[in-house]
Design an enzyme around this catalytic site. Structure first.
Site, short mmCIF file in Angstrom:
data_model
loop_
_atom_site.label_atom_id
_atom_site.label_comp_id
_atom_site.label_asym_id
_atom_site.label_seq_id
_atom_site.Cartn_x
_atom_site.Cartn_y
_atom_site.Cartn_z
N LYS A 54 1.04 -1.00 0.16
CA LYS A 54 -0.40 0.04 -0.28
C LYS A 54 0.58 1.27 -0.10
O LYS A 54 0.81 2.47 -0.73
CB LYS A 54 -0.91 0.07 1.23
CG LYS A 54 -2.22 -0.44 0.90
CD LYS A 54 -2.67 -1.50 2.51
CE LYS A 54 -3.50 -2.31 2.13
NZ LYS A 54 -4.25 -3.09 3.70
N GLN A 98 -5.16 -1.88 9.72
CA GLN A 98 -4.42 -3.24 8.90
C GLN A 98 -5.14 -4.11 9.65
O GLN A 98 -4.50 -4.31 11.17
CB GLN A 98 -3.13 -3.30 8.26
CG GLN A 98 -3.00 -4.71 7.64
CD GLN A 98 -3.58 -4.53 5.89
OE1 GLN A 98 -3.43 -3.38 6.29
NE2 GLN A 98 -4.09 -6.12 5.85
N ASP A 121 -11.21 2.18 3.62
CA ASP A 121 -11.63 1.11 3.95
C ASP A 121 -12.60 0.80 3.70
O ASP A 121 -13.08 -0.23 3.01
CB ASP A 121 -11.45 0.61 5.51
CG ASP A 121 -9.41 -0.53 5.37
OD1 ASP A 121 -9.09 -0.36 3.62
OD2 ASP A 121 -8.77 -0.44 5.91
N1 GUN Z 1 -6.33 -7.27 5.98
C1 GUN Z 1 -7.80 -8.02 4.80
N2 GUN Z 1 -7.67 -7.30 3.77
C2 GUN Z 1 -7.85 -5.63 4.92
C3 GUN Z 1 -8.62 -4.74 4.04
O1 GUN Z 1 -8.55 -5.23 3.33
N3 GUN Z 1 -8.11 -3.52 4.97
C4 GUN Z 1 -7.48 -4.00 6.63
N4 GUN Z 1 -7.53 -2.81 6.56
N5 GUN Z 1 -7.28 -4.78 6.74
C5 GUN Z 1 -7.15 -5.71 6.34
#
Ligand code: GUN
Length: 296
Positions: A54, A98, A121
């Site tokens: 990211k 996350q 998100d």
């Molecule tokens: N863990 C697995 N997929 C995601 C996501 O799209 N965003 C976040 N913050 N954590 C995750």
């Protein structure tokens, strides 16, 4: 059947170029460079990799980014106050925490503390609710990435039977909603299957589009797939593999070698949904920077 690959890697590169040129435009006109922040707790291998991708993608498209790290013994209070700080920080347009979080932290409480206007998100109940009735909102990255991939390949969806395997809050539920919406891609008849579904194989056999998001390696086999189906594989399980330097390989929810020959289109793992997910987060961050999604 000669199948075609839904190349998420290629499409995500194209979208990143589009975002980068939009960012250049914004900055050239005196606007603010979008800024994404990420909170990472602990040292889970998968989470480390995702967050690193990211941050790297932010650089590629010209966003500012910051990474805020905590050890896995962080308290819920500490995490909540880090969120409060980001909510208030005018420099930060959007941020993510996350997941998964350590057991002693209430994930839902964390999700709900994020200001929904910065919730790139799309996990906050306000965004989930708005998405479910088709209002402007942040749509979570994986379902949005899937929809974008179908759109870019002009996959026909209207009136098709779409079977979603899995009912998680971040993939199964939202992608089922999106595929049923009165729009393109959408207008599908959607069936959600899960661990308690009876006759799952027979249901899959009637699917024009299968979206596999159960996190069960190689679950979908050839006996479950109709000739000409479109198969989207969301699985990314790390399976131990001593022949790899990393010690593992990413394995999808689809037994690719035997399912692919039946398909009209299929996503690979890796290089399918994964890169589309990351680029969707970039699309959301761009939107967050524009500050015109919500009327408040
Ligand atoms: N863990 C697995 N997929 C995601 C996501 O799209 N965003 C976040 N913050 N954590 C995750």
């Amino acid at each position: 059947m000669e199948y075609k690959i839904l190349d998420g890697k290629k499409i995500s590169e194209e979208i990143k170029k589009e975002i980068a040129s939009e960012v250049e435009n914004i900055v050239r006109n005196g606007g603010k460079r979008p800024h994404l922040a990420a909170i990472l707790v602990g040292h889970d291998g998968g989470s480390e990799t995702y967050v690193a991708s990211k941050v790297k993608s932010c650089e590629e498209v010209g966003f500012a980014s910051s990474l805020i790290r905590f050890e896995s013994d962080v308290t819920e209070e500490q995490l909540l106050s880090a969120i409060d700080k980001l909510n208030k920080d005018p420099e930060v347009d959007g941020f993510i925490v996350q997941l998964p979080l350590p057991k002693h932290i209430d994930e839902q409480k964390i999700i709900e503390r994020v200001d929904y206007r910065k919730d790139v998100d799309g996990f906050h109940p306000i965004n989930v609710g708005r998405m479910s009735i088709g209002l402007p909102c942040f749509i979570s990255a994986t379902p949005q990435g899937i929809v974008e991939l179908l759109r870019r390949y002009e996959i026909p969806t209207s009136g098709k039977h779409c079977v979603v395997l899995g009912r998680s809050n971040i993939v199964g539920k939202p992608i089922a909603q999106l595929m049923s919406h009165k729009t393109y891609p959408g207008d599908c008849t959607v069936t959600i299957c899960h661990s308690r579904t009876q006759g799952l194989k027979e249901i899959c056999q009637t699917a024009d589009i299968i979206i596999a998001a159960l996190g069960s390696p190689e679950f979908l086999t050839k006996d479950m797939v109709k000739e000409g189906a479109v198969v989207v594989d969301v699985g990314t399980t790390r399976v131990p593999d001593t022949t790899r330097k990393s010690g593992f390989r990413l394995t999808g929810d689809v037994k690719f070698e035997e399912v692919a020959p039946l398909c009209s289109y299929i996503t690979p793992v890796p290089g399918g949904v994964g890169p589309m997910t990351i680029v969707s987060l970039m699309m959301n961050t761009l939107k967050a920077g524009q500050k015109n999604l919500f009327n408040d």
